[in-house]
Design a protein around this motif. Structure first.
Motif, PDB file in Angstrom:
ATOM      1  N   SER A 117      36.818 -17.272  -8.430  1.00  0.00           N
ATOM      2  CA  SER A 117      37.743 -18.004  -7.567  1.00  0.00           C
ATOM      3  C   SER A 117      37.913 -19.450  -8.035  1.00  0.00           C
ATOM      4  CB  SER A 117      37.248 -17.983  -6.118  1.00  0.00           C
ATOM      5  OG  SER A 117      37.237 -16.669  -5.616  1.00  0.00           O
ATOM      6  N   TRP A 118      36.798 -20.038  -8.507  1.00  0.00           N
ATOM      7  CA  TRP A 118      36.851 -21.428  -8.951  1.00  0.00           C
ATOM      8  C   TRP A 118      37.475 -21.540 -10.349  1.00  0.00           C
ATOM      9  CZ3 TRP A 118      37.600 -26.173  -9.478  1.00  0.00           C
ATOM     10  CH2 TRP A 118      37.048 -26.946 -10.510  1.00  0.00           C
ATOM     11  N   LYS A 119      36.986 -20.740 -11.296  1.00  0.00           N
ATOM     12  CA  LYS A 119      37.443 -20.861 -12.677  1.00  0.00           C
ATOM     13  C   LYS A 119      38.861 -20.324 -12.889  1.00  0.00           C
ATOM     14  CE  LYS A 119      33.913 -22.802 -14.739  1.00  0.00           C
ATOM     15  NZ  LYS A 119      34.030 -24.067 -15.496  1.00  0.00           N
ATOM     16  N   ASP A 120      39.118 -19.183 -12.321  1.00  0.00           N
ATOM     17  CA  ASP A 120      40.414 -18.549 -12.550  1.00  0.00           C
ATOM     18  C   ASP A 120      41.446 -18.906 -11.477  1.00  0.00           C
ATOM     19  OD1 ASP A 120      39.180 -17.351 -14.695  1.00  0.00           O
ATOM     20  OD2 ASP A 120      38.768 -15.474 -13.639  1.00  0.00           O
ATOM     21  N   GLY A 121      40.957 -19.126 -10.251  1.00  0.00           N
ATOM     22  CA  GLY A 121      41.887 -19.423  -9.158  1.00  0.00           C
ATOM     23  C   GLY A 121      41.992 -20.894  -8.826  1.00  0.00           C
ATOM     24  N   GLY A 122      41.051 -21.706  -9.384  1.00  0.00           N
ATOM     25  CA  GLY A 122      41.093 -23.144  -9.133  1.00  0.00           C
ATOM     26  C   GLY A 122      40.841 -23.523  -7.689  1.00  0.00           C
ATOM     27  N   GLN A 123      40.103 -22.682  -6.937  1.00  0.00           N
ATOM     28  CA  GLN A 123      39.876 -22.936  -5.515  1.00  0.00           C
ATOM     29  C   GLN A 123      38.694 -23.900  -5.323  1.00  0.00           C
ATOM     30  OE1 GLN A 123      39.876 -19.456  -3.039  1.00  0.00           O
ATOM     31  NE2 GLN A 123      41.261 -18.351  -4.414  1.00  0.00           N
ATOM     32  N   ILE A 124      39.003 -25.064  -4.785  1.00  0.00           N
ATOM     33  CA  ILE A 124      38.014 -26.129  -4.614  1.00  0.00           C
ATOM     34  C   ILE A 124      36.888 -25.707  -3.666  1.00  0.00           C
ATOM     35  CG2 ILE A 124      37.652 -28.500  -3.854  1.00  0.00           C
ATOM     36  CD1 ILE A 124      39.228 -28.187  -6.451  1.00  0.00           C
ATOM     37  N   GLU A 125      37.231 -24.909  -2.652  1.00  0.00           N
ATOM     38  CA  GLU A 125      36.209 -24.476  -1.696  1.00  0.00           C
ATOM     39  C   GLU A 125      35.147 -23.631  -2.396  1.00  0.00           C
ATOM     40  OE1 GLU A 125      34.033 -24.488   1.487  1.00  0.00           O
ATOM     41  OE2 GLU A 125      35.944 -25.573   1.348  1.00  0.00           O
ATOM     42  N   ALA A 126      35.552 -22.818  -3.363  1.00  0.00           N
ATOM     43  CA  ALA A 126      34.595 -22.010  -4.120  1.00  0.00           C
ATOM     44  C   ALA A 126      33.690 -22.922  -4.948  1.00  0.00           C
ATOM     45  CB  ALA A 126      35.329 -21.034  -5.026  1.00  0.00           C
ATOM     46  N   LYS A 127      34.260 -23.969  -5.521  1.00  0.00           N
ATOM     47  CA  LYS A 127      33.481 -24.935  -6.295  1.00  0.00           C
ATOM     48  C   LYS A 127      32.450 -25.618  -5.404  1.00  0.00           C
ATOM     49  CE  LYS A 127      33.896 -29.196  -8.990  1.00  0.00           C
ATOM     50  NZ  LYS A 127      34.819 -30.256  -9.470  1.00  0.00           N
ATOM     51  N   LYS A 128      32.869 -25.998  -4.194  1.00  0.00           N
ATOM     52  CA  LYS A 128      31.943 -26.641  -3.255  1.00  0.00           C
ATOM     53  C   LYS A 128      30.774 -25.723  -2.927  1.00  0.00           C
ATOM     54  CE  LYS A 128      35.335 -29.643  -0.965  1.00  0.00           C
ATOM     55  NZ  LYS A 128      36.038 -29.932   0.328  1.00  0.00           N
ATOM     56  N   GLN A 129      31.058 -24.449  -2.745  1.00  0.00           N
ATOM     57  CA  GLN A 129      29.992 -23.507  -2.405  1.00  0.00           C
ATOM     58  C   GLN A 129      29.035 -23.314  -3.580  1.00  0.00           C
ATOM     59  OE1 GLN A 129      30.525 -19.989  -0.162  1.00  0.00           O
ATOM     60  NE2 GLN A 129      32.378 -20.686   0.875  1.00  0.00           N
ATOM     61  N   LEU A 130      29.570 -23.345  -4.791  1.00  0.00           N
ATOM     62  CA  LEU A 130      28.720 -23.237  -5.972  1.00  0.00           C
ATOM     63  C   LEU A 130      27.795 -24.457  -6.065  1.00  0.00           C
ATOM     64  CD1 LEU A 130      31.279 -21.892  -8.607  1.00  0.00           C
ATOM     65  CD2 LEU A 130      29.245 -20.689  -7.754  1.00  0.00           C
TER      66      LEU A 130
END
Length: 261
Positions: free
Chosen positions: A17-30
């Motif tokens: 979601s973060w790498k391919d979808g660019g979703q910031i919320e996924a990055k925050k969770q990581l």
């Protein structure tokens, strides 16, 4: 994608979601998921540092390293992120310490003096030298020598992370990393580095080798090593300092062989 949906994603899906979808919320969770790496690395590096070094500052630099790791990590390669992130976090903290000039010049001078003394005496006697011989060479008492070891303990944290040359960014530790390079110069330098480290480790006393093994290979803290070896934490700190300074002396001896021409 909403926050509720992201929270139910698997670890792989978060990366996707973060790498391919660019979703910031996924990055925050990581970031939140891997924050314990920052705590672990910063707590280990905090051992023996001066009181003026804030653990919050260490953690803050570590978080920046974690974020950098998450931004640069390629999850599709199947590598373990924890290992990659640990090095990034450690590097970010050490960079912050260097920029902050956290070690007084007088302490660095003491460290260099002890390192050179070990190098000279071990070359002269071709054996391990005693604290009494070191004290005599430095023209101080054994008690003062032990205090010097305690004072320079803070410099051993970055010993292998320090640049080989002041004007370069390459570190001694970087030469240990296998980048699967075909360059013959790299292989020659790698060979001499390993050889000099092996010889240096062989010259350590049994207690010094034990401390190095437990600290760097078993990931025990100095206080935990003190319990294992039934010695005081200050004594373990002294043994660690002596081992690192003697290893640095061994690397210095082979410096012309270790460096790229």
């Amino acid at each position: 994608m909403s926050e509720a949906k992201v929270s139910h994603l698997s670890n792989y899906d978060l990366w996707e979601s973060w790498k391919d979808g660019g979703q910031i919320e996924a990055k925050k969770q990581l970031i939140e998921q891997y924050l314990p790496i920052v705590d672990y690395v910063s707590n280990r590096l905090a051992i023996g540092l001066p009181k003026n070094v804030s653990k919050d500052d260490l953690a803050s630099n570590g978080v920046m390293g974690l974020i950098d790791a998450i931004e640069k990590f390629d999850y599709k390669r199947g590598l373990q992120f924890e290992t990659y992130a640990s090095w990034r976090v450690r590097g970010a903290i050490l960079d912050g310490l260097r920029q902050g000039d956290w070690v007084p010049r007088s302490v660095r001078e003491k460290s260099k003096k002890i390192e050179e003394a070990y190098q000279q005496l071990e070359q002269r006697y071709l054996r391990n030298v005693t604290d009494a011989e070191m004290s005599q060479y430095l023209e101080i008492s054994e008690k003062e020598f032990h205090q010097m070891l305690q004072d320079v303990a803070v410099t051993s944290v970055c010993s292998l992370e320090d640049p080989i040359r002041d004007e370069e960014s390459e570190t001694r530790l970087s030469l240990l990393i296998d980048e699967k390079a075909k360059n013959p110069d790299y292989k020659v330098n790698e060979f001499f580095l390993k050889e000099s480290l092996v010889k240096g480790i062989e010259k350590l006393t049994e207690k010094e080798r034990t401390v190095v093994s437990l600290f760097y290979y078993e990931d025990l803290s100095l206080s935990e090593i003190a319990e294992v070896m039934s010695l005081s934490p200050s004594r373990i700190s002294q043994l660690h300092s002596k081992a690192i300074l003697r290893l640095r002396g061994s690397l210095e001896k082979y410096k012309s062989q270790l460096l790229y021409n």
